[in-house]
Design a protein around this motif. Sequence first.
Motif, PDB file in Angstrom:
ATOM      1  N   LEU A  41     -75.774 -24.056 -80.916  1.00  8.31           N
ATOM      2  CA  LEU A  41     -75.321 -24.378 -79.557  1.00  8.31           C
ATOM      3  C   LEU A  41     -74.407 -23.288 -79.025  1.00  8.31           C
ATOM      4  O   LEU A  41     -74.434 -22.946 -77.839  1.00  8.31           O
ATOM      5  N   GLU A  42     -73.572 -22.741 -79.915  1.00  6.80           N
ATOM      6  CA  GLU A  42     -72.632 -21.697 -79.502  1.00  6.80           C
ATOM      7  C   GLU A  42     -73.305 -20.334 -79.396  1.00  6.80           C
ATOM      8  O   GLU A  42     -72.639 -19.325 -79.194  1.00  6.80           O
ATOM      9  N   GLY A  43     -74.632 -20.304 -79.616  1.00  2.01           N
ATOM     10  CA  GLY A  43     -75.372 -19.062 -79.443  1.00  2.01           C
ATOM     11  C   GLY A  43     -75.282 -18.092 -80.603  1.00  2.01           C
ATOM     12  O   GLY A  43     -75.484 -16.893 -80.424  1.00  2.01           O
ATOM     13  N   GLU A  44     -74.995 -18.613 -81.810  1.00  3.01           N
ATOM     14  CA  GLU A  44     -74.874 -17.707 -82.950  1.00  3.01           C
ATOM     15  C   GLU A  44     -76.236 -17.249 -83.468  1.00  3.01           C
ATOM     16  O   GLU A  44     -76.329 -16.321 -84.244  1.00  3.01           O
ATOM     17  N   PHE A  45     -77.314 -17.976 -83.102  1.00  4.27           N
ATOM     18  CA  PHE A  45     -78.636 -17.591 -83.614  1.00  4.27           C
ATOM     19  C   PHE A  45     -79.591 -17.192 -82.493  1.00  4.27           C
ATOM     20  O   PHE A  45     -80.798 -17.278 -82.636  1.00  4.27           O
ATOM     21  N   GLU A  46     -79.079 -16.792 -81.324  1.00  3.26           N
ATOM     22  CA  GLU A  46     -79.964 -16.550 -80.175  1.00  3.26           C
ATOM     23  C   GLU A  46     -80.879 -15.340 -80.403  1.00  3.26           C
ATOM     24  O   GLU A  46     -80.584 -14.463 -81.217  1.00  3.26           O
ATOM     25  N   ALA A  47     -82.002 -15.344 -79.656  1.00  2.00           N
ATOM     26  CA  ALA A  47     -83.072 -14.368 -79.897  1.00  2.00           C
ATOM     27  C   ALA A  47     -82.589 -12.926 -79.788  1.00  2.00           C
ATOM     28  O   ALA A  47     -82.963 -12.075 -80.597  1.00  2.00           O
ATOM     29  N   ALA A  48     -81.732 -12.655 -78.789  1.00  4.82           N
ATOM     30  CA  ALA A  48     -81.287 -11.281 -78.561  1.00  4.82           C
ATOM     31  C   ALA A  48     -80.578 -10.722 -79.795  1.00  4.82           C
ATOM     32  O   ALA A  48     -80.694  -9.537 -80.124  1.00  4.82           O
ATOM     33  N   LEU A  49     -79.864 -11.621 -80.505  1.00  8.73           N
ATOM     34  CA  LEU A  49     -79.131 -11.197 -81.687  1.00  8.73           C
ATOM     35  C   LEU A  49     -80.079 -10.678 -82.759  1.00  8.73           C
ATOM     36  O   LEU A  49     -79.834  -9.648 -83.390  1.00  8.73           O
ATOM     37  N   TRP A  50     -81.202 -11.390 -82.940  1.00  6.48           N
ATOM     38  CA  TRP A  50     -82.160 -10.973 -83.972  1.00  6.48           C
ATOM     39  C   TRP A  50     -82.806  -9.656 -83.611  1.00  6.48           C
ATOM     40  O   TRP A  50     -83.101  -8.847 -84.487  1.00  6.48           O
ATOM     41  N   GLU A  51     -83.029  -9.453 -82.280  1.00  5.15           N
ATOM     42  CA  GLU A  51     -83.585  -8.163 -81.857  1.00  5.15           C
ATOM     43  C   GLU A  51     -82.619  -7.033 -82.211  1.00  5.15           C
ATOM     44  O   GLU A  51     -83.025  -5.999 -82.720  1.00  5.15           O
ATOM     45  N   ASP A  52     -81.317  -7.265 -81.946  1.00  4.47           N
ATOM     46  CA  ASP A  52     -80.317  -6.255 -82.292  1.00  4.47           C
ATOM     47  C   ASP A  52     -80.314  -5.993 -83.794  1.00  4.47           C
ATOM     48  O   ASP A  52     -80.196  -4.861 -84.249  1.00  4.47           O
ATOM     49  N   LEU A  53     -80.431  -7.087 -84.555  1.00  2.00           N
ATOM     50  CA  LEU A  53     -80.331  -6.961 -86.011  1.00  2.00           C
ATOM     51  C   LEU A  53     -81.550  -6.294 -86.620  1.00  2.00           C
ATOM     52  O   LEU A  53     -81.511  -5.823 -87.740  1.00  2.00           O
TER      53      LEU A  53
END
Lengths: 269, 226
Positions: A41-53
């Motif tokens: 909910l707090e956005g710790e697993f959002e899609a953009a993060l995985w793209e960065d990673l």
Amino acid sequence: MSTVLFDTPGPLARARHRILTLIAAVAALVVLGLVIWKLALEGEFEAALWEDLAQPNIWRAIWNGLVATALAAVVGIILSIGFGALMAVARLSDHAAVRFPARVVVEFFRAVPLLLLIVFVFFATGLGAYWSVVIALMLYNGSVLAEVFRAGVQAVPRGQSEAALAVGMRKNQIMRLVLLPQAVTIMLPAIISQCVIVLKDVALGLIVSYRELVAEAQGIAEFVNHAIVPLSIVAVIFIVVNYSISKAAVYVERRLAQRGHSSVQKPRT
Amino acid sequence: MDTLIQEFEQVRRGFTLTLWLLLFSGVLATVLGTILASFRVSPIASLRAIGTSYVNVFRNTPLVLVLALAISVIPTLGFSDLGFSIGIRGFTHFFTVAMLGLSLYTAAFVCEALRSGVNSVAAGQAEAARSVGMNFTQSLRLVVLPQAFAAVIPPLASIFIALTKNTSVVAIFGVPEAGFVMRKLSNQYTSDLWPIFIGIAFGYVAIVAVISTIASLLERRLAVAR
């Protein structure tokens, strides 16, 4: 399975245990699920993060951190074994003038937090972050290992050193050729377990900005603006590596326990 | 030497914070570790699995990483201000989070020590207790636990000693305990490095000595003739 706490369960108790197993498992999964849900909910697993990673330089950074951690840990453990053996021999010396200082050194370095040692070596020697970590690891873990070796030497049956004395060996020959090799074998599981501790302790290099795995993870966390996923990835790496090392220690311990039962024949009486 | 005397107030405050950390996380880790140990020796399979995974996760992760994760996870879960105060003494949010991290980490070690303590009591002891007609509570209270406690004191003492030293790790995250003060002073007065290090190190040596003295006294009191 009868243990000291409860008897072998009968059919009724087994049925009750099955129900309780289910309830506890569901409760644990619900708690874990709630935590993950809240983090999502707090956005710790959002899609953009995985793209960065997924960028290659992220994985290069993790690899660099892994190498830095391994390098400090391996050199640290080798130096600790040397320092530990030296201190153990000194503590077992026949001369009080050797025994006493060794005891002071070992007791002191075991009681001082490793973090303080790293900071001290860093400022006192000016050798840079890597050597501060390695030297501090050597002093601390070497002192721990000295006690391990000493216990190991004392665990070697008395007959061994008496036999060596009887065939005319000198004191240093007895220690070097008879006692230490056997002590190290007896204590091999403890030495392997110490590797796990060293591997974890390298992370304390953070205080002098040594770029090991945890430091790299924090760097990545800053770069992608989210901390939990990068830190968790590194935690998983640590858990897998350390768990394997612990398992290896258990395996070696079992092998050593078997040794002597199969190959060495007991003298007939 | 002058530096230590001149900055004594800072050093004293640092060690006060170290002792508070030690006290809170020692108690919390013991409570949590006892619960986990009871999970690990229970007849219920999923509780055993929970206990085992907890121990494997926390024992194999560096404390620094546990603390870093606690610092980012706890506020994200909605606990953004865990500061509290006892009387006039206030504790910051960071103190509480660091204390929780230390407790979670240490609990895994406490659990293992307690578990091996319970396992070190021979099964025949409880079987004998049952066969003379004691019920579960009696055999646990009168036969098993007294022996388990005696076996557990030396490993528990080394865990608390390790915890004492581990409290210094929170310095990395800026909690101003003794280790933090040491780094600050070393940075500030480079010429007085030795006295600063030896002085603060002996503070820790003193705490460790107190713990091991208490442990050996307790061990002698509780020694069970076998």
